[in-house]
Design a protein around this motif. Sequence first.
Motif, mmCIF file in Angstrom:
data_model
loop_
_atom_site.group_PDB
_atom_site.id
_atom_site.type_symbol
_atom_site.label_atom_id
_atom_site.label_comp_id
_atom_site.label_asym_id
_atom_site.label_seq_id
_atom_site.Cartn_x
_atom_site.Cartn_y
_atom_site.Cartn_z
ATOM 1 N N THR A 1 21.669 -8.573 21.463
ATOM 2 C CA THR A 1 21.158 -7.404 22.190
ATOM 3 C C THR A 1 19.736 -7.551 22.703
ATOM 4 O OG1 THR A 1 20.249 -6.383 20.193
ATOM 5 C CG2 THR A 1 22.553 -5.889 20.719
ATOM 6 N N GLY A 2 18.984 -8.512 22.188
ATOM 7 C CA GLY A 2 17.568 -8.583 22.551
ATOM 8 C C GLY A 2 16.747 -7.497 21.888
ATOM 9 N N TYR A 3 17.343 -6.730 21.002
ATOM 10 C CA TYR A 3 16.701 -5.709 20.159
ATOM 11 C C TYR A 3 16.345 -4.418 20.892
ATOM 12 C CZ TYR A 3 16.421 -9.613 16.937
ATOM 13 O OH TYR A 3 16.750 -10.682 16.157
ATOM 14 N N GLY A 4 16.182 -4.473 22.227
ATOM 15 C CA GLY A 4 15.769 -3.277 22.950
ATOM 16 C C GLY A 4 16.757 -2.121 22.771
ATOM 17 N N ARG A 5 18.032 -2.438 22.827
ATOM 18 C CA ARG A 5 19.039 -1.371 22.709
ATOM 19 C C ARG A 5 19.128 -0.847 21.277
ATOM 20 N NH1 ARG A 5 23.858 -2.970 26.905
ATOM 21 N NH2 ARG A 5 22.466 -3.447 28.649
ATOM 22 N N ALA B 1 26.302 4.259 21.177
ATOM 23 C CA ALA B 1 25.986 4.959 22.427
ATOM 24 C C ALA B 1 24.875 4.271 23.208
ATOM 25 C CB ALA B 1 25.607 6.409 22.126
ATOM 26 N N ALA B 2 23.931 3.658 22.497
ATOM 27 C CA ALA B 2 22.802 3.019 23.171
ATOM 28 C C ALA B 2 23.100 1.563 23.532
ATOM 29 C CB ALA B 2 21.560 3.092 22.267
ATOM 30 N N GLY B 3 24.272 1.080 23.220
ATOM 31 C CA GLY B 3 24.614 -0.307 23.520
ATOM 32 C C GLY B 3 24.032 -1.289 22.520
ATOM 33 N N GLY B 4 23.694 -0.794 21.337
ATOM 34 C CA GLY B 4 23.105 -1.657 20.310
ATOM 35 C C GLY B 4 24.131 -2.433 19.504
ATOM 36 N N VAL B 5 25.403 -2.232 19.823
ATOM 37 C CA VAL B 5 26.482 -2.997 19.177
ATOM 38 C C VAL B 5 27.165 -3.828 20.248
ATOM 39 C CG1 VAL B 5 28.638 -2.874 17.877
ATOM 40 C CG2 VAL B 5 26.825 -1.192 17.434
ATOM 41 N N GLN B 6 27.042 -5.132 20.152
ATOM 42 C CA GLN B 6 27.748 -5.995 21.106
ATOM 43 C C GLN B 6 28.813 -6.808 20.361
ATOM 44 O OE1 GLN B 6 25.176 -7.681 24.151
ATOM 45 N NE2 GLN B 6 24.005 -5.776 24.245
ATOM 46 N N CYS B 7 28.476 -7.969 19.801
ATOM 47 C CA CYS B 7 29.513 -8.636 18.994
ATOM 48 C C CYS B 7 29.738 -7.887 17.687
ATOM 49 C CB CYS B 7 29.144 -10.091 18.710
ATOM 50 S SG CYS B 7 28.008 -10.332 17.321
ATOM 51 N N GLY B 8 28.704 -7.172 17.238
ATOM 52 C CA GLY B 8 28.841 -6.303 16.072
ATOM 53 C C GLY B 8 28.595 -6.950 14.724
ATOM 54 N N LEU C 1 16.457 -0.610 19.295
ATOM 55 C CA LEU C 1 15.314 0.305 19.211
ATOM 56 C C LEU C 1 15.598 1.596 19.984
ATOM 57 C CD1 LEU C 1 12.379 -2.235 19.569
ATOM 58 C CD2 LEU C 1 13.066 -0.994 17.517
ATOM 59 N N ALA C 2 16.333 1.479 21.083
ATOM 60 C CA ALA C 2 16.715 2.696 21.824
ATOM 61 C C ALA C 2 17.608 3.589 20.970
ATOM 62 C CB ALA C 2 17.430 2.309 23.116
ATOM 63 N N ALA C 3 18.441 2.967 20.142
ATOM 64 C CA ALA C 3 19.300 3.757 19.249
ATOM 65 C C ALA C 3 18.461 4.489 18.209
ATOM 66 C CB ALA C 3 20.315 2.840 18.565
ATOM 67 N N VAL C 4 17.428 3.812 17.693
ATOM 68 C CA VAL C 4 16.539 4.473 16.724
ATOM 69 C C VAL C 4 15.913 5.704 17.379
ATOM 70 C CG1 VAL C 4 14.422 4.241 15.367
ATOM 71 C CG2 VAL C 4 16.057 2.320 15.486
ATOM 72 N N GLU C 5 15.420 5.527 18.608
ATOM 73 C CA GLU C 5 14.789 6.651 19.305
ATOM 74 C C GLU C 5 15.799 7.777 19.556
ATOM 75 O OE1 GLU C 5 12.669 5.521 22.806
ATOM 76 O OE2 GLU C 5 12.506 7.596 23.521
ATOM 77 N N MET C 6 17.035 7.408 19.904
ATOM 78 C CA MET C 6 18.064 8.422 20.166
ATOM 79 C C MET C 6 18.332 9.267 18.916
ATOM 80 S SD MET C 6 21.958 7.788 21.595
ATOM 81 C CE MET C 6 21.398 6.893 23.031
ATOM 82 N N VAL C 7 18.391 8.600 17.760
ATOM 83 C CA VAL C 7 18.592 9.336 16.504
ATOM 84 C C VAL C 7 17.425 10.285 16.270
ATOM 85 C CG1 VAL C 7 18.794 9.143 14.000
ATOM 86 C CG2 VAL C 7 19.930 7.457 15.459
ATOM 87 N N ASP D 1 7.344 4.903 15.024
ATOM 88 C CA ASP D 1 7.299 4.571 16.454
ATOM 89 C C ASP D 1 7.943 3.199 16.686
ATOM 90 O OD1 ASP D 1 5.412 2.599 15.848
ATOM 91 O OD2 ASP D 1 3.711 3.860 16.407
ATOM 92 N N ASP D 2 8.059 2.831 17.974
ATOM 93 C CA ASP D 2 8.788 1.610 18.330
ATOM 94 C C ASP D 2 8.217 0.371 17.645
ATOM 95 O OD1 ASP D 2 10.670 2.801 19.864
ATOM 96 O OD2 ASP D 2 9.732 2.312 21.790
ATOM 97 N N GLU D 3 6.892 0.256 17.684
ATOM 98 C CA GLU D 3 6.263 -0.954 17.153
ATOM 99 C C GLU D 3 6.498 -1.063 15.644
ATOM 100 O OE1 GLU D 3 5.269 -3.220 19.093
ATOM 101 O OE2 GLU D 3 4.826 -4.523 17.397
ATOM 102 N N ALA D 4 6.311 0.053 14.946
ATOM 103 C CA ALA D 4 6.531 0.037 13.497
ATOM 104 C C ALA D 4 8.003 -0.187 13.158
ATOM 105 C CB ALA D 4 6.026 1.337 12.884
ATOM 106 N N ALA D 5 8.890 0.375 13.981
ATOM 107 C CA ALA D 5 10.327 0.162 13.745
ATOM 108 C C ALA D 5 10.680 -1.307 13.943
ATOM 109 C CB ALA D 5 11.148 1.043 14.681
ATOM 110 N N ARG D 6 10.108 -1.911 14.979
ATOM 111 C CA ARG D 6 10.382 -3.327 15.232
ATOM 112 C C ARG D 6 9.947 -4.170 14.042
ATOM 113 N NH1 ARG D 6 11.236 -6.313 19.957
ATOM 114 N NH2 ARG D 6 10.879 -4.531 21.297
#
Length: 169
Positions: free
Chosen positions: A149-153, A105-112, A155-161, A133-138
């Motif tokens: 993905t550049g990782y941003g999406r 949903a967050a676009g964190g899967v591209q080539c997969g 991390l957005a998926a982590v936040e969405m969960v 938080d984002d920094e610790a997750a990264r």
Amino acid sequence: VTPAPSPTALPVTDTVFVTVDGVTRELPADGENRDLLTVLRDSLGVMAPKEGCGTGVCGACTVLLDGQPVNSCTMLAGDAAGCDLQTAAGVAAGPGADVAHCLVAAGGVQCGFCSPGFLVSITALLARHPDVDDEAARLALAGNLCRCTGYGRILAAVEMVQRQRGSRP
Ligand code: FES
Ligand code: FES
């Protein structure tokens, strides 16, 4: 009178078992001293863990072993004997079903290709640290590489969960 066989007369077996996504599997006779990823994919037909680097760098092969994320390419299959192993397939059907949904949903899967490893690692991370938080997750996910993905999406998926679970406001 033929004496009853004593327990010590039973044949000794070196059979090694591991539970993979809830199913007890027998390792092949020559499997113990091969890497776990190769045994899973080539001998047992378990294809969810991917081979990226094969040297413990990319995280594509990550599985949960008794709940702990490990790189299956750098451990011996024999060391998984008796363990409960979950691949991305088992995680997606169980404790990480919402993580899998949010990655998409967050676009964190591209080539997969990296996605099974991320799914396993994120699920394990949120089990240990639900409100990370984002920094610790990264930092925690630094062992999983993604070329798309550049990782941003991700991390957005982590936040969405976390928002869905109520562990991030
Ligand atoms: S394939 Fe195992 S870490 Fe890259
Ligand atoms: S989505 Fe392509 S490597 Fe991560």
